[in-house]
Design an enzyme around this catalytic site. Sequence first.
Site, mmCIF file in Angstrom:
data_model
loop_
_atom_site.group_PDB
_atom_site.id
_atom_site.type_symbol
_atom_site.label_atom_id
_atom_site.label_comp_id
_atom_site.label_asym_id
_atom_site.label_seq_id
_atom_site.Cartn_x
_atom_site.Cartn_y
_atom_site.Cartn_z
ATOM 1 N N ASP A 217 0.823 -1.213 0.000
ATOM 2 C CA ASP A 217 0.000 0.000 0.000
ATOM 3 C C ASP A 217 0.849 1.253 0.000
ATOM 4 O O ASP A 217 0.644 2.174 -0.799
ATOM 5 C CB ASP A 217 -0.896 0.032 1.247
ATOM 6 N N THR A 218 1.813 1.280 0.920
ATOM 7 C CA THR A 218 2.653 2.465 1.053
ATOM 8 C C THR A 218 3.442 2.732 -0.217
ATOM 9 O O THR A 218 3.501 3.871 -0.702
ATOM 10 C CB THR A 218 3.623 2.289 2.239
#
Length: 439
Positions: A217-218
């Site tokens: 996600d990051t």
Amino acid sequence: MRTDTDTPWGSLPAREHLPAGAPGASAPTGVPGLPVLDVVIPVHNEERDLEPCVRRLHDHLARTFPYRFRITVADNASTDRTPAVAARLAASIDEVTAYRLEEKGRGRALRTVWSHSGSPVLAYMDVDLSTDLNALLPLVAPLISGHSDLAIGSRLARSSRVVRGPKREFVSRAYNLILKSSLSARFSDAQCGFKAIRGEVAQRLLPMVEDSGWFFDTEMLVLAERAGLRIHEVPVDWVDDPDSRVHIVRTAVDDLKGVWRVGRALAVGALPLDRLARPFGDDPRDRAISGVPGGLARQLVGFCVVGALSTLFYLLLYTLFRTASGSQAANAAALLVSAVANTAANRRLTFGVRGRGRAVRHQAQGLVVFGIGLALTSGSLAALDAASGNPAHTTELAVLISANLAATVLRFLLFRAWVFPDRRGGGDDRPTSQERNAR
């Protein structure tokens, strides 16, 4: 870092609202067609929570979502009865499909399913449904309308309502603080399991994301933000799952390794983020400028900002070098150092050139432009010396500023027309094979 993609070269097309007549856009439940929204639920050994999660989500979407949808259960290497539960749900509910992967990893599951989905809007949420489902439509609406490229739920927004323990609260805020300080991230919550992305963006962005676990996600958000894509944030109501199986320490270590890897790749320009750029004019405010070539106004602003900072840097260097050498030598040294920095800054910030392809050639052309500026400023100093013999330092600076202003106008024209020309309007701007390898 992964830099090979099979997507076409050039920037992304302008965002558009999904047409109301698109396949599946308004088709009633039960009618075959391409779903507008594909919600992925990545699971690993979730035989107890999977069925109530899917049925609750399906009921919510059937009652509230105005477009066709699909729910995809992405089972990554479960060893319990999760595959059987997923298969049973897929057989009993038309809008549910099951996808089996033989390796663990939330990022791997999302990349695999999203890459094979034909839906124009892709989303995912955690199986515990900690996030209130009333935030789902606000999450995907900006993607359907064409306003944004990605959307994330935020537990750290001012209007969010969150129930969780102090340890997880501290870890979450500390992690996002690290992202802001190390990677200059501007989004507020990287790890909330509630995100969505437009399909055409995912096709180009996902091959650049290397992580296959929790850092997925990051990494996706950081690369999207650095490429200039628009990320929409939705405040959410969120209740912590006390039965969460996330190993906080191991996940934190893996995330820090990911931060270092992504930061290093961004620092050396190893990622071809120009493939994710939106064309100038995508914003309605850009189209309101009449009689101005696309990109000119934005480039002028960027060039002026870089030029102002470069001039201050040049004057500081000239003053420093002048204490140990004559005016001509100090001017040449200061102009050379500031010219290299100016070319690099304009390459990245003003003209949006990313990656290492053609960087050496751009610097060589920038040095030619530097030579022209050196001739103008050195000629001005020579004329000043001939006219006044021993001019004051303030007089020298005034003459240099005037000469630099004239050189700046010429530098912008040369940069725009020769060093960083925009070939997308007619010619082929694809990098050569050597440049792709350099990236």
